[in-house]
Design a protein around this motif. Structure first.
Motif, PDB file in Angstrom:
ATOM      1  N   GLY A  25      -1.321   2.943   8.094  1.00 30.81           N
ATOM      2  CA  GLY A  25      -1.457   1.609   6.330  1.00 30.81           C
ATOM      3  C   GLY A  25      -1.227   3.166   5.323  1.00 30.81           C
ATOM      4  O   GLY A  25      -1.795   2.567   4.586  1.00 30.81           O
ATOM      5  N   SER A  26      -0.849   4.476   6.423  1.00 28.81           N
ATOM      6  CA  SER A  26      -1.076   5.127   4.595  1.00 28.81           C
ATOM      7  C   SER A  26       0.359   5.699   4.861  1.00 28.81           C
ATOM      8  O   SER A  26       1.100   5.657   6.061  1.00 28.81           O
ATOM      9  CB  SER A  26      -2.201   6.408   4.882  1.00 28.81           C
ATOM     10  N   ARG A  27       0.857   6.436   4.135  1.00 30.56           N
ATOM     11  CA  ARG A  27       2.718   7.460   3.919  1.00 30.56           C
ATOM     12  C   ARG A  27       1.501   9.006   3.569  1.00 30.56           C
ATOM     13  O   ARG A  27       0.456   9.227   3.731  1.00 30.56           O
ATOM     14  CB  ARG A  27       2.491   6.956   2.412  1.00 30.56           C
ATOM     15  N   PRO A  28       2.263  10.106   4.179  1.00 30.40           N
ATOM     16  CA  PRO A  28       1.832  11.565   4.250  1.00 30.40           C
ATOM     17  C   PRO A  28       0.879  11.324   2.601  1.00 30.40           C
ATOM     18  O   PRO A  28       1.449  10.583   1.451  1.00 30.40           O
ATOM     19  CB  PRO A  28       3.094  12.213   3.934  1.00 30.40           C
ATOM     20  N   GLY A  29       0.249  12.211   2.395  1.00 31.94           N
ATOM     21  CA  GLY A  29      -0.423  12.356   1.362  1.00 31.94           C
ATOM     22  C   GLY A  29      -1.085  11.479   0.489  1.00 31.94           C
ATOM     23  O   GLY A  29      -1.847  11.140  -0.316  1.00 31.94           O
ATOM     24  N   GLU A  30      -1.228  10.176   1.267  1.00 32.25           N
ATOM     25  CA  GLU A  30      -2.200   8.502   0.673  1.00 32.25           C
ATOM     26  C   GLU A  30      -3.383   8.620   1.724  1.00 32.25           C
ATOM     27  O   GLU A  30      -3.585   8.837   3.023  1.00 32.25           O
ATOM     28  CB  GLU A  30      -0.938   7.940   0.840  1.00 32.25           C
ATOM     29  N   SER A  31      -4.153   8.134   1.275  1.00 33.51           N
ATOM     30  CA  SER A  31      -5.362   7.409   1.854  1.00 33.51           C
ATOM     31  C   SER A  31      -5.349   6.031   2.699  1.00 33.51           C
ATOM     32  O   SER A  31      -4.989   5.692   1.947  1.00 33.51           O
ATOM     33  CB  SER A  31      -6.553   7.881   0.907  1.00 33.51           C
ATOM     34  N   GLY A  32      -5.413   6.138   3.900  1.00 27.87           N
ATOM     35  CA  GLY A  32      -5.984   5.126   4.869  1.00 27.87           C
ATOM     36  C   GLY A  32      -6.837   4.734   5.018  1.00 27.87           C
ATOM     37  O   GLY A  32      -7.682   5.660   4.985  1.00 27.87           O
ATOM     38  N   PRO A  33      -7.425   3.954   6.273  1.00 25.61           N
ATOM     39  CA  PRO A  33      -8.821   4.230   6.526  1.00 25.61           C
ATOM     40  C   PRO A  33      -8.852   4.917   7.640  1.00 25.61           C
ATOM     41  O   PRO A  33      -7.529   5.560   8.583  1.00 25.61           O
ATOM     42  CB  PRO A  33      -8.197   2.350   7.949  1.00 25.61           C
ATOM     43  N   PRO A  34      -9.586   6.009   7.128  1.00 22.45           N
ATOM     44  CA  PRO A  34     -10.461   7.072   7.966  1.00 22.45           C
ATOM     45  C   PRO A  34     -10.199   6.310   9.917  1.00 22.45           C
ATOM     46  O   PRO A  34     -10.521   5.612  10.244  1.00 22.45           O
ATOM     47  CB  PRO A  34     -11.199   7.684   7.756  1.00 22.45           C
ATOM     48  N   GLY A 292      -4.027 -13.900  -1.923  1.00 20.19           N
ATOM     49  CA  GLY A 292      -3.764 -11.910  -2.708  1.00 20.19           C
ATOM     50  C   GLY A 292      -4.568 -11.369  -1.787  1.00 20.19           C
ATOM     51  O   GLY A 292      -3.734 -10.150  -1.143  1.00 20.19           O
ATOM     52  N   ARG A 293      -5.849 -11.330  -1.298  1.00 20.64           N
ATOM     53  CA  ARG A 293      -6.787 -10.701  -0.406  1.00 20.64           C
ATOM     54  C   ARG A 293      -6.601 -11.197   0.950  1.00 20.64           C
ATOM     55  O   ARG A 293      -6.197 -10.421   1.852  1.00 20.64           O
ATOM     56  CB  ARG A 293      -7.703 -10.891  -0.882  1.00 20.64           C
ATOM     57  N   LEU A 294      -5.987 -12.340   1.250  1.00 20.75           N
ATOM     58  CA  LEU A 294      -5.431 -13.006   2.768  1.00 20.75           C
ATOM     59  C   LEU A 294      -4.625 -11.666   2.877  1.00 20.75           C
ATOM     60  O   LEU A 294      -4.328 -11.613   4.451  1.00 20.75           O
ATOM     61  CB  LEU A 294      -5.594 -14.067   2.728  1.00 20.75           C
ATOM     62  N   CYS A 295      -3.048 -11.889   2.288  1.00 18.80           N
ATOM     63  CA  CYS A 295      -2.030 -10.766   2.766  1.00 18.80           C
ATOM     64  C   CYS A 295      -2.134  -9.772   2.380  1.00 18.80           C
ATOM     65  O   CYS A 295      -1.267  -9.049   2.618  1.00 18.80           O
ATOM     66  CB  CYS A 295      -1.051 -11.728   1.498  1.00 18.80           C
ATOM     67  N   ALA A 296      -2.961  -8.912   2.178  1.00 15.46           N
ATOM     68  CA  ALA A 296      -2.843  -8.124   1.435  1.00 15.46           C
ATOM     69  C   ALA A 296      -3.057  -6.344   2.170  1.00 15.46           C
ATOM     70  O   ALA A 296      -2.355  -6.163   2.089  1.00 15.46           O
ATOM     71  CB  ALA A 296      -4.385  -7.358   0.190  1.00 15.46           C
ATOM     72  N   ASP A 297      -3.993  -6.433   3.329  1.00  9.98           N
ATOM     73  CA  ASP A 297      -3.973  -6.066   4.556  1.00  9.98           C
ATOM     74  C   ASP A 297      -2.940  -5.871   5.679  1.00  9.98           C
ATOM     75  O   ASP A 297      -2.272  -4.252   4.974  1.00  9.98           O
ATOM     76  CB  ASP A 297      -4.748  -6.349   5.431  1.00  9.98           C
ATOM     77  N   ARG A 298      -1.885  -6.290   5.648  1.00 11.46           N
ATOM     78  CA  ARG A 298      -0.473  -5.958   5.883  1.00 11.46           C
ATOM     79  C   ARG A 298       0.625  -6.134   5.489  1.00 11.46           C
ATOM     80  O   ARG A 298       1.210  -4.457   5.575  1.00 11.46           O
ATOM     81  CB  ARG A 298      -0.240  -7.244   6.415  1.00 11.46           C
ATOM     82  N   ILE A 299       0.374  -5.886   3.949  1.00 15.35           N
ATOM     83  CA  ILE A 299       1.784  -6.101   3.226  1.00 15.35           C
ATOM     84  C   ILE A 299       1.140  -4.177   2.716  1.00 15.35           C
ATOM     85  O   ILE A 299       2.267  -3.385   2.612  1.00 15.35           O
ATOM     86  CB  ILE A 299       1.144  -6.183   1.856  1.00 15.35           C
ATOM     87  N   ARG A 300      -0.075  -3.798   2.804  1.00 18.12           N
ATOM     88  CA  ARG A 300      -0.127  -2.521   2.496  1.00 18.12           C
ATOM     89  C   ARG A 300      -0.189  -1.625   3.407  1.00 18.12           C
ATOM     90  O   ARG A 300       0.147  -0.262   3.822  1.00 18.12           O
ATOM     91  CB  ARG A 300      -2.151  -1.929   2.068  1.00 18.12           C
ATOM     92  N   ALA A 301      -0.339  -2.200   4.438  1.00 12.18           N
ATOM     93  CA  ALA A 301       0.217  -1.747   5.771  1.00 12.18           C
ATOM     94  C   ALA A 301       1.184  -1.184   6.526  1.00 12.18           C
ATOM     95  O   ALA A 301       2.163   0.399   6.561  1.00 12.18           O
ATOM     96  CB  ALA A 301      -1.065  -2.203   7.488  1.00 12.18           C
ATOM     97  N   ARG A 302       1.897  -2.055   5.350  1.00 14.08           N
ATOM     98  CA  ARG A 302       3.831  -1.885   5.526  1.00 14.08           C
ATOM     99  C   ARG A 302       4.118  -0.448   4.198  1.00 14.08           C
ATOM    100  O   ARG A 302       5.072  -0.167   4.631  1.00 14.08           O
ATOM    101  CB  ARG A 302       4.609  -2.257   5.706  1.00 14.08           C
ATOM    102  N   THR A 303       3.468  -1.084   2.830  1.00 10.40           N
ATOM    103  CA  THR A 303       3.892   0.045   2.234  1.00 10.40           C
ATOM    104  C   THR A 303       3.568   1.343   1.814  1.00 10.40           C
ATOM    105  O   THR A 303       4.064   1.424   0.971  1.00 10.40           O
ATOM    106  CB  THR A 303       3.624  -0.642   0.440  1.00 10.40           C
TER     107      THR A 303
END
Length: 417
Positions: A25-34, A292-303
């Protein structure tokens, strides 16, 4: 609030590839779940337990919110006196935020959650039995303090479960809070329609919610306990790296506060909507938040975090522009739906990001960001009120697209520091 290498190592040791594998769920230089935190609790059980806690928290607050008119009538309070009582609610929440982070760092989020939930649900019952304005104000302050402790600790638990899963799931927890709010509001409406007083209603609700929390208790994730001297100060403001996520939270929560207090008023006064239609507009905003909250996790994982938060800001800004530029009820409905959809997941994403910036101290990081964000939540409604007096309500609501524009710019800086 600086990172502690030893504590960070404890969170990632023993995980294959923990030092080199990219975080989902993260891109280089961004934070995702540790990477996953060690726990003897099965991740699925912990996830269900945290969902239950979020649901209970939303349901308890909505129980109060739905019966405010009944409590006002029982005590014979004027609108001004009710406003005085609500000062207890806002001040109790705001003053407790920086303190709760230190308590979580010392005693763990699970212990703070239990203590906070005890105060929260006890105070909910106390609200119904308050005999006068001063007692109600004190009860509201305790209610808010308990809610603050639960809010920070349950989000910390959500981050720990997110680490155990290795992917973004915090948005789903916040959706459960929204669903709990809907359930509490519906139950409150039914109780009011049936003529059930606030005392039996609040007491029974608190007991039922206590049972749910007790059932979830054994599945929450324990955290390694450190020494008190290593936990940092009890009361702390955000460190340098947390100000950007804090300001993003400020914009999001200020916008949410404006919509909560002025959204229906705008539809009624500016677009000419009936009281019922104005209520539908706010319901559409709330529905947008849930979706929005139900869809957020999947979209954030891609973007990734940056693009996701930027997209949220742009969607919300579009909703604000639509509802203000075309002052009709239909345009308001469409705009409010977009506003809810755009604002929905900003807070869970920012909390997850902040916890990633301080993987050894997620609780204090979340509390610090919450403290900055809550200033916006408190400031938004009176700012709109003052501007509406100076110009008019439609012009005052231009604060919303301005806030979303600032949030879009800030989102570009949401990178790991």
């Amino acid at each position: 609030m600086g990172n502690k290498p030893d504590a960070t190592h404890d969170l990632t040791s023993g995980l294959p590839g923990a030092e080199t594998a990219p975080r989902p769920g993260s891109r280089p230089g961004e934070s995702g779940p540790p990477p996953s935190a060690p726990t003897h609790t099965p991740p699925r059980a912990a996830r269900v337990a945290v969902c239950a806690v979020f649901f209970v928290t939303g349901a308890a607050f909505a129980t109060w919110a739905a019966r405010v008119p009944a409590i006002q009538d029982r005590l014979g309070l004027s609108e001004g006196q009710l406003a005085v009582a609500l000062v207890g609610l806002s001040s109790g929440a705001f003053l407790g935020l920086p303190l709760v982070g230190g308590l979580v760092a010392r005693y763990g989020s699970r212990a703070v959650l239990f203590a906070g939930m005890t105060v929260y649900l006890a105070a909910l019952t106390g609200l119904a039995f308050a005999p006068d304005l001063p007692t109600l104000t004190v009860a509201l302050a305790l209610f808010a303090c308990g809610n603050t402790a639960v809010d920070v600790s349950m989000n910390t638990q959500g981050v720990l479960v997110e680490r155990a899963y290795g992917r973004n799931i915090l948005g789903g927890f916040h959706a459960m809070f929204s669903l709990g709010g809907i359930a509490g509001a519906v139950a409150g409406s039914l109780a009011a329609s049936a003529g059930i007083g606030t005392r039996p209603h609040f007491t029974m609700t608190a007991l039922v919610l206590c049972v749910v929390v007790a059932g979830a208790a054994t599945a929450l994730i324990p955290e390694p306990q450190g020494r008190a001297e290593d936990a940092g100060p009890l009361f702390a403001l955000p460190s340098a790296g947390l100000w950007i996520p804090g300001l993003v939270a400020f914009c999001a929560l200020m916008g949410e506060g404006v919509m909560n207090d002025w959204g229906a008023v705008y539809l009624h006064d500016v677009t000419g909507a009936s009281p019922g239609a104005a209520g539908i507009g706010f319901a559409l905003f709330s529905a947008g938040m849930v979706v929005g909250r139900l869809c957020a996790d999947r979209i954030r994982a891609r973007t990734g975090t940056v693009r996701f938060t930027l997209g949220c800001a742009l969607v919300a800004a579009a909703g604000a522009v639509v509802s203000i530029s075309v002052p009709t009820t239909a345009a308001g409905f469409a705009g409010y739906s977009l506003l809810g959809l755009g604002m929905a997941a900003v807070i869970p994403v920012v909390f997850s990001h902040a916890a990633g910036l301080r993987p050894d101290r997620p609780g204090p990081a979340i509390a610090a960001v919450s403290a900055v964000g809550y200033v916006g939540f408190l400031a938004g409604p009176p700012v709109i009120g003052g501007l509406a007096e100076a110009v008019d309500l439609r012009a005052a609501m231009l604060v919303l697209p301005a806030l979303m524009g600032v949030m879009a710019l800030l989102s570009l800086s949401l990178r790991r520091r």
